[in-house]
Design an enzyme around this catalytic site. Structure first.
Site, PDB file in Angstrom:
ATOM      1  N   TYR B 278       0.832  -1.277  -0.007  1.00 17.63           N
ATOM      2  CA  TYR B 278       0.069   0.014  -0.014  1.00 17.63           C
ATOM      3  C   TYR B 278       0.937   1.294   0.122  1.00 17.63           C
ATOM      4  O   TYR B 278       1.685   1.522   0.847  1.00 17.63           O
ATOM      5  CB  TYR B 278      -0.953  -0.108   1.274  1.00 17.63           C
ATOM      6  CG  TYR B 278      -2.140   0.775   0.961  1.00 17.63           C
ATOM      7  CD1 TYR B 278      -2.132   2.059   0.741  1.00 17.63           C
ATOM      8  CD2 TYR B 278      -3.469   0.471   1.062  1.00 17.63           C
ATOM      9  CE1 TYR B 278      -3.118   2.964   0.726  1.00 17.63           C
ATOM     10  CE2 TYR B 278      -4.527   1.138   0.886  1.00 17.63           C
ATOM     11  CZ  TYR B 278      -4.426   2.422   0.621  1.00 17.63           C
ATOM     12  OH  TYR B 278      -5.619   3.127   0.419  1.00 17.63           O
ATOM     13  N   TYR B 326      -1.127   4.754 -10.342  1.00 16.02           N
ATOM     14  CA  TYR B 326      -2.203   3.882 -11.126  1.00 16.02           C
ATOM     15  C   TYR B 326      -3.830   4.477 -10.691  1.00 16.02           C
ATOM     16  O   TYR B 326      -4.427   4.827 -11.513  1.00 16.02           O
ATOM     17  CB  TYR B 326      -1.992   2.441 -11.073  1.00 16.02           C
ATOM     18  CG  TYR B 326      -3.011   1.517 -11.009  1.00 16.02           C
ATOM     19  CD1 TYR B 326      -3.636   1.136 -11.925  1.00 16.02           C
ATOM     20  CD2 TYR B 326      -3.580   0.916  -9.735  1.00 16.02           C
ATOM     21  CE1 TYR B 326      -4.656   0.218 -12.070  1.00 16.02           C
ATOM     22  CE2 TYR B 326      -4.524  -0.037  -9.675  1.00 16.02           C
ATOM     23  CZ  TYR B 326      -5.023  -0.370 -11.006  1.00 16.02           C
ATOM     24  OH  TYR B 326      -5.984  -1.392 -10.779  1.00 16.02           O
TER      25      TYR B 326
END
Ligand SMILES: [Zn+2]
Lengths: 131, 379
Positions: B278, B326
């Site tokens: 993450y 992204y």
């Protein structure tokens, strides 16, 4: 936002907010394990005792970490740049706060003392400044 | 790897990402769920457990199940922020092991960019002791952690920037990535400061997006069109809720969740071929790498230097371009799982990590508050 703080004050938090109005930084201490507690709770997070007492902090401590905020939101948008910090009080509890004064002088581990910031007629916040 | 094969991820999909132009969170989740079931070769009637996390309904699994037209016999709407979906995978594997259900659908949807849920400046319960100071909760808290790490270990902004630059290189290989133009370390350092020492390019994107993951029992997984990606290990932990209650701002509960996942999987760090970690902020990754034990405390800066996590580097990480480049619709964890599965299925084209057999997927939620680690492996 400021109004909403008052809306949140309840039996558990009132001694903290009322203390600030008298320029007193109120924290708690466990009567059984003697550890200090912040934020206010009805049960000790260390030993689960429910014998908790309020006491006045000496308002002194050291900077654990800090950050200069350049982009803030909502009611704080126009406050930038300001310094938010985590301060470790001498009693052994940590609180989120702001550091006021010369920004260039602020550093981790520097000693600080509480300064009471009147935000509104009936709302005082505990900020800190370098000792 | 020596863990028992009980459950596998058998289908993954994203919804539309980036700017979802008028779609709501239910549409995004339906789109992702349909595509993930297609990917698995299953239908909605095979689904007997439903998992989601979100603050778009008072009872999200109730609303979502009705919308999708499914009647799950098991639901879980555990919300621990961005790490929720890694937790859901672990919970689904445990439920399957207990014989409670066979096919779990895990979904997420958010319109954080085009239709954000209004942020409230109220101060509920323990929030009253922090909110009045104006710290922009998420980025401000991570900035406090970055500053402390720099103080303790001499970590530099250049080292944090290495992560953003490497992640962008992966994004340039992913046509679904929101930001694909290459950046240099100087671009990160010259981007405006948000909360010192974090710059704009140290921070994740704000996009729309949804995703879905299908977890199935060994029996179901063994008879589907694609090869199963086995859930080898899972761990979950949390250390605090408010940033002032984080015991040590340089150590996350990845230390506990990672250790549990490695132990359950029976694998070692050097067996991990690809890592999806993450990246809400560059500092999130650096702290996580240390807490997971890929390097020692304080060595995260050196670990990521020299573009070691970029394509072609020794430690391929965040191979879809991450939350930094992204997509990042708010609770990004489901996309880490999707990419980890695709890497193990050898579906990643230009960005494929060669011979990837074992992937580590790690979610972090809140203000470094919660973590969940999943270790995945292919046959
Ligand atoms: Zn006690």
């Amino acid at each position: 936002m400021v109004q909403k703080i008052q809306d949140t004050i309840d039996e558990e938090s009132r001694p903290f907010w009322d203390g600030l109005k008298k320029n007193e930084l109120m924290i708690q201490q466990c009567d059984d394990c003697a550890k200090h507690i912040f934020y206010p709770r009805s049960i000790c997070p260390h030993c689960f005792s429910d014998n908790i007492s309020w006491k006045q902090s000496n308002g002194r401590g050291a900077i654990y970490s800090y950050t200069t905020i350049h982009q803030a939101f909502g009611p704080f948008k126009d406050d930038v740049p300001f310094v938010a910090a985590l301060v470790d009080l001498d009693e052994g509890v940590r609180m989120l706060t702001r550091i006021v004064g010369e920004r260039e002088q602020i550093a981790i581990n520097k000693r600080v003392k509480v300064t009471f910031h009147q935000l509104k007629d009936d709302l005082v916040l505990p900020y800190f400044e370098l000792e | 790897m020596n863990s028992e094969r009980v459950a596998a991820i058998v289908g993954v999909a994203e919804s539309g990402l980036g700017k979802a132009s008028g779609k709501n969170v239910l549409q995004l989740q339906a789109q992702a769920a349909k595509a993930a079931l297609d990917d698995a070769g299953l239908t909605k009637d095979d689904v007997d457990a439903l998992f989601t996390a979100g603050n778009w309904a008072w009872a999200p699994t109730l609303m979502l199940a009705e919308y999708l037209g499914i009647n799950p016999k098991y639901t879980d709407s555990t919300n621990i922020g961005g790490s929720s979906f890694e937790a859901h995978v672990g919970h689904a594997a445990a439920g399957i092991k207990a014989g409670l259900f066979n096919v779990a659908l895990i979904t997420y949807g958010s319109t954080n960019r085009t239709n954000p849920i209004n942020v409230s400046y109220s101060n509920p319960l323990t929030g009253q002791y922090e909110r009045p100071f104006g710290l922009p909760g998420t980025v401000g808290s991570y900035a406090l952690a970055a500053q402390r790490h720099m103080y303790e270990y001499g970590t530099t902004s250049e080292q944090l920037a290495e992560i953003a630059v490497a992640t962008r290189k992966w994004a340039s290989l992913n046509e679904k990535a929101y930001k694909r133009e290459p950046i240099e370390i100087s671009d990160v350092l010259n981007s405006r400061l948000i909360a010192e020492p974090l710059h704009l390019l140290d921070c994740c994107l704000v996009t729309d997006g949804g995703g879905a993951v299908i977890v199935a029992s060994k029996e179901v997984a063994s008879n589907l069109k694609k090869s199963p990606v086995w859930i080898l290990g899972h761990g979950e932990s949390q250390s605090h809720h408010t940033i002032s209650n984080m015991p040590d701002l340089t150590v996350t509960s990845a230390r506990e969740s990672g250790a549990a996942a490695f132990e359950m999987a029976g694998v070692t760090h050097d067996e991990i071929d690809v890592a999806e970690i993450y990246d809400s902020f560059t500092i999130t990754v650096l702290l996580t790498l240390e807490s997971l034990g890929f390097c020692k405390p304080g060595e995260g800066g050196a670990f990521v230097s020299g573009q070691r996590t970029a394509p072609g580097g020794a430690f391929p990480m965040n191979t879809n371009g991450g939350g930094l480049s992204y997509c990042h619709p708010g609770m990004y964890g489901i996309f880490l799982l999707i990419e980890g599965v695709r890497q193990l299925r050898n579906e990643c084209g230009e960005r494929q990590v060669k011979d990837a057999e074992i992937a580590l997927v790690h979610g972090t939620g809140g203000v470094l508050s919660s973590t969940s680690t999943v270790i995945l492996g292919r046959d």
